[in-house]
Each structure stands twice: as C-alpha cells, then as structure tokens.
Write an enzyme that holds these catalytic residues in place. Structure first.
Site, PDB file in Angstrom:
ATOM      1  N   ASN A 216      -2.877   3.150  11.819  1.00  9.54           N
ATOM      2  CA  ASN A 216      -2.434   3.333  10.440  1.00  9.54           C
ATOM      3  C   ASN A 216      -2.817   2.172   9.525  1.00  9.54           C
ATOM      4  O   ASN A 216      -2.978   2.366   8.319  1.00  9.54           O
ATOM      5  CB  ASN A 216      -0.911   3.518  10.426  1.00  9.54           C
ATOM      6  CG  ASN A 216      -0.331   3.435   9.032  1.00  9.54           C
ATOM      7  OD1 ASN A 216      -0.549   4.316   8.198  1.00  9.54           O
ATOM      8  ND2 ASN A 216       0.403   2.358   8.751  1.00  9.54           N
TER       9      ASN A 216
ATOM     10  N   TYR B 296     -14.244   1.270  -0.599  1.00  6.15           N
ATOM     11  CA  TYR B 296     -13.063   1.875   0.030  1.00  6.15           C
ATOM     12  C   TYR B 296     -13.431   3.246   0.577  1.00  6.15           C
ATOM     13  O   TYR B 296     -13.094   3.589   1.718  1.00  6.15           O
ATOM     14  CB  TYR B 296     -11.908   1.984  -0.969  1.00  6.15           C
ATOM     15  CG  TYR B 296     -10.712   2.689  -0.373  1.00  6.15           C
ATOM     16  CD1 TYR B 296      -9.942   2.069   0.608  1.00  6.15           C
ATOM     17  CD2 TYR B 296     -10.361   3.977  -0.764  1.00  6.15           C
ATOM     18  CE1 TYR B 296      -8.856   2.721   1.187  1.00  6.15           C
ATOM     19  CE2 TYR B 296      -9.275   4.629  -0.204  1.00  6.15           C
ATOM     20  CZ  TYR B 296      -8.529   3.998   0.774  1.00  6.15           C
ATOM     21  OH  TYR B 296      -7.457   4.634   1.355  1.00  6.15           O
TER      22      TYR B 296
ATOM     23  N   LYS C 108     -13.382   4.618   4.557  1.00 11.10           N
ATOM     24  CA  LYS C 108     -12.648   5.783   5.029  1.00 11.10           C
ATOM     25  C   LYS C 108     -13.578   6.894   5.521  1.00 11.10           C
ATOM     26  O   LYS C 108     -13.206   7.694   6.386  1.00 11.10           O
ATOM     27  CB  LYS C 108     -11.700   6.296   3.940  1.00 11.10           C
ATOM     28  CG  LYS C 108     -10.511   5.370   3.710  1.00 11.10           C
ATOM     29  CD  LYS C 108      -9.682   5.179   4.982  1.00 11.10           C
ATOM     30  CE  LYS C 108      -8.419   4.380   4.738  1.00 11.10           C
ATOM     31  NZ  LYS C 108      -7.574   4.269   5.952  1.00 11.10           N
TER      32      LYS C 108
END
Length: 252
Positions: free
Chosen positions: A85, A151, A155
C-alpha cells in the site's frame, strides 16, 4: 492459526483503514510505516482485537526493508497476505517544470519500495505454495492526466508489475490482485501539495470522494474470497468521477 497480513503504509489512509478491518476479522497484523508514534497508537488500539506487531522503516531504503523483515518476531514470520500500500505523489507539474527530487521520491517509494518489500516476502510464500499479494495502484496506472507525468508512470509500473507477478507466481498458488482507486480523500493531496491544506481540500470540494474505508472494505472482500477465486484487477471510482480528469462537481 489466524492468517497474518503485512501492510505497508499502515499509519494513515487506506493502509490504516485496512489494518482496522483486518483486525476486526481476526487477521494478525504486521503494520509498517515511518511514523513510530502512529504505529504505537495502532498497536495499542488494534491490539485489543488481534495480535499486532509493528515495523518502522522506509520502503524506499533497500537495507531498511531487508533488516526490518528479518527482525519480525518468530511468531509472525509466516506472512499469508501482503498489502503493498505504501506510495505517494509529490507535486503536480508539467514534465518540463518537474522537480527531479519529487520524481525520485515517487519512483523510489511507489515502484522500488513495492519491489523491495515483495522480494523479501515472496520466497516464503513460494516455499509454502500459498499466499496473497494485493498491490494498491491508482487510476493513474490506467490512464494519464495533465501534470501527472511521473506519478502516472510510477502507477503504470505498479499495474505492469501486478500483471507480471501474477504470471510469475501462478505455479506457486499465490494469488495476486490490484486495486486502482480514483479520488480518495486521505492525506494524499496534502503530501502532493507539500502541506498546502487549501489546495489539498480543493481537490475534494463539490462532490463526495471515496474514503479510505471504502477501499479497505474492497481489499478485505478480495482477500476473503474462496481459495479458487482471484479478483485480479479492480478500478474503483466515486460516483461523481468518470475518469482521472473528469469529475462532476456541484455547481454553486
């Protein structure tokens, strides 16, 4: 014996909410984060519901990861569930104006951190021929948006690693799943805007975003399916959101 879950980024947001719902369902917890005070608080609170141990380390530091996992108490050594996470966003700038330090922080935590932790834990799952890995991605791993460049790249890497893990670990009965949230109101935007609370709050103005518990509930649902079921990839939006950059906001 109850299952044991290893959760990174457990001191806030989705990680903290996941720890809570796991504790309520008698899953033993190894909670990881950099903020020792929050880890201590969680150990006291959730320790009333289940067995809890904590590890304070930086997932982006390979040696810290290895040393922390080696230090896990003997009665917590068998890790059944890994929740990758830990992750964050730094800045919101065009590629030409981006801060290289921000880029490195995102790649180090979102990509290398996930790899370091997974590399340290996967061998024991292979040895037992059993395990479950949940990688927390983002809608930014499915599409890109203006000023989200690095970013989004980090991801997208999580999305690719999730798919690759599932292929590589298929022969070892290890389930691998990814959850890709849209807008979730956590400390995420405060970190992205470097503590500017006004900018952070504006991200969630005018609509009902997801909250951390929404994602935690989904994570628990995924890991609690029967052993023959693997929900491999989920994108989760608030109702007002249609894509990474399209959110219906109330008109004033």
């Amino acid at each position: 014996m109850n299952k044991t879950a290893f959760i990174t980024g457990a001191t806030s947001g989705i990680g903290r909410a996941t720890a809570s719902i796991f504790a309520q369902n008698n899953i033993r917890l190894i909670l990881c984060g950099r903020r020792k005070d929050r880890l201590e608080e969680l150990q006291i609170t959730l320790g009333k519901l289940t067995e809890v141990t904590t590890l304070s380390f930086d997932v982006s530091n390979r040696k810290e990861v290895e040393n922390a996992i080696k230090s896990i108490p003997e009665n917590f050594k068998q890790i059944d569930i890994l929740i990758n996470n830990a992750g964050n966003a730094h800045g919101l700038s065009s590629i030409q104006n981006g801060d290289i330090n921000d880029w490195e922080a995102m790649l180090d935590i979102n990509v290398k951190g996930l790899l370091y932790v997974s590399k340290a834990i996967i061998p024991q799952m292979i040895e037992r021929n059993n395990g479950f890995i949940v990688n927390i991605g983002s809608i930014a791993g499915k599409e890109v948006y203006a000023n989200g460049n690095v970013y989004c790249a980090s991801k997208h890497a999580v999305n690719a690693l999730n798919k690759s893990m599932r292929l590589d670990l298929n022969n070892y009965n290890i389930r691998v799943s990814a959850i890709h949230p849209g807008a979730v109101e956590t400390e995420f935007s405060e970190v992205r805007f470097k503590g500017d609370t006004k900018k952070a709050a504006a991200v969630y103005d005018g609509y009902d975003p997801l909250i951390a518990k929404d994602i935690a509930d989904i994570i628990y649902f995924v890991i609690s399916r029967p052993s023959h079921v693997n929900i491999e990839d989920l994108v989760v939006y608030p109702t007002a959101q249609a894509s990474a950059s399209v959110i219906r906001k109330n008109k004033e």
